[in-house]
Design an enzyme around this catalytic site. Structure first.
Site, PDB file in Angstrom:
ATOM      1  N   PRO A 123       0.821  -1.204   0.000  1.00 26.67           N
ATOM      2  CA  PRO A 123       0.000   0.000   0.000  1.00 26.67           C
ATOM      3  C   PRO A 123       0.858   1.257   0.000  1.00 26.67           C
ATOM      4  O   PRO A 123       1.782   1.383   0.791  1.00 26.67           O
ATOM      5  CB  PRO A 123      -0.792  -0.105   1.287  1.00 26.67           C
ATOM      6  CG  PRO A 123      -0.134  -1.166   2.096  1.00 26.67           C
ATOM      7  CD  PRO A 123       1.014  -1.715   1.342  1.00 26.67           C
ATOM      8  N   GLU A 124       0.526   2.172  -0.873  1.00 25.90           N
ATOM      9  CA  GLU A 124       1.157   3.490  -0.893  1.00 25.90           C
ATOM     10  C   GLU A 124       0.099   4.494  -0.452  1.00 25.90           C
ATOM     11  O   GLU A 124      -0.979   4.097  -0.018  1.00 25.90           O
ATOM     12  CB  GLU A 124       1.710   3.777  -2.295  1.00 25.90           C
ATOM     13  CG  GLU A 124       2.640   2.664  -2.779  1.00 25.90           C
ATOM     14  CD  GLU A 124       3.201   2.883  -4.173  1.00 25.90           C
ATOM     15  OE1 GLU A 124       3.445   4.040  -4.541  1.00 25.90           O
ATOM     16  OE2 GLU A 124       3.386   1.893  -4.902  1.00 25.90           O
TER      17      GLU A 124
END
Length: 293
Positions: free
Chosen positions: A2-3
């Site tokens: 996840p960014e």
DNA sequence: ACGGAAACCTGCTGGC
DNA sequence: TGCCAGCAGGTTTCCG
């Protein structure tokens, strides 16, 4: 995994379910989930029990939940690592193979932290005022730079910091102490949008090109957030277990040998820091090999 | 300061 | 069918 757009999607979901809720019981179910909390998982859960969550905050890829307090403000801090996910459900997820932590809330619902690869984790921290942000931030996160959506993000300051570095531009974009929230996907997408090759020396880039790259990063992450983030598989889902839809909008990431959406040239894959970079060979001109200066 | 590599993990895919 | 190499959205740490 996840960014920033994925973590922000999770934050919004958590805020909806957790703000104002009190923790009835909490359990650390895997030794690695609290490894960054030096007093251990039992201590972490003890601190959480009976506490009311005020809100859910984010900086870059980090989340924290400030808790109601009589004296010193403190918070539960979380990082999703590569495969962490929070879920809020009516029934406990006990028995799920990747369940690492869960908590029963005072509305009868369950907060669960699932994490296949166990790079994510939970910890406890004291909050201190951040003068640029006009809000309180966990002490441990003061070394994490503001992300491009924060009040404290100053384009000219960040661009100047980047241009002082003698590393390749992609490496600098991934340095969370320079600008936070950008990971491997959105770095590649931002560089493609700005027509900048990932191996360009940050030091030798004109200020205008650095600003264009940061603008592109903010833009692509805003678009991805609008689509609920990027899901390649079920390792990234929101708090309700739903995938994001930005994968279909990716221009280069994961598109090796496919045609560039802008010029038609094939997308190439480069090896970079034990992972990959995806570039358009025509749109993103490689730097000349000369001694750095 | 910089670049490279490995470490921390699990699980999936593809080639033989 | 099995085995093994390679790969994955992140971060930290060590080495030269």
């Amino acid at each position: 995994m996840p960014e920033l757009p994925e973590v922000e999607t999770v934050r919004q979901g958590l805020a909806h379910h957790l703000a104002g809720r009190t923790v009835v019981t909490a359990s650390a179910l895997h030794p690695r989930v609290a490894r960054r909390h030096l007093l251990g998982g039992v201590d972490l859960c003890d601190r959480l029990t009976g506490r009311r969550c005020l809100s859910v905050e984010r900086r870059g890829k980090y989340l924290w939940m400030p808790l109601e307090s009589q004296d010193e403000p403190e918070a539960l801090v979380a990082h999703l690592g590569m495969s962490g996910q929070f879920r809020v459900t009516d029934q406990p997820l006990r028995g799920h193979r990747h369940l690492r932590f869960d908590a029963l809330l005072d509305d009868g619902r369950w907060l669960s932290f699932l994490d296949q690869r166990t790079f994510g984790g939970l910890s406890w921290d004291v909050l201190k005022p951040d003068l640029l942000e006009l809000r309180e931030v966990p002490v441990a996160l003061r070394q994490i730079a503001p992300d491009p959506f924060e009040r404290g993000f100053d384009m000219d300051t960040v661009a100047a910091t980047i241009r002082r570095r003698r590393s390749e531009i992609k490496r600098v974009l991934l340095d969370q102490q320079v600008v936070s929230g950008i990971g491997n996907i959105y770095a590649d997408e931002a560089l493609w949008r700005a027509r900048v090759h990932p191996e360009r020396s940050a030091h030798r880039m004109p200020s205008k090109a650095v600003v264009a790259t940061l603008d592109a990063a903010r833009e692509v992450m805003a678009e991805a957030l609008g689509q609920g983030g990027t899901s390649f598989d079920d390792l990234y889902v929101n708090v309700n277990g739903e995938s994001g839809y930005f994968e279909r909008s990716l221009a280069v990431y994961g598109r090796q040998d496919q045609a560039c959406r802008r010029c038609g040239a094939p997308i190439r894959r480069l090896h970079f820091m034990n992972r990959s970079s995806f570039v358009c060979q025509r749109c993103q001109r490689p730097p000349r090999r000369t001694p750095s200066g």
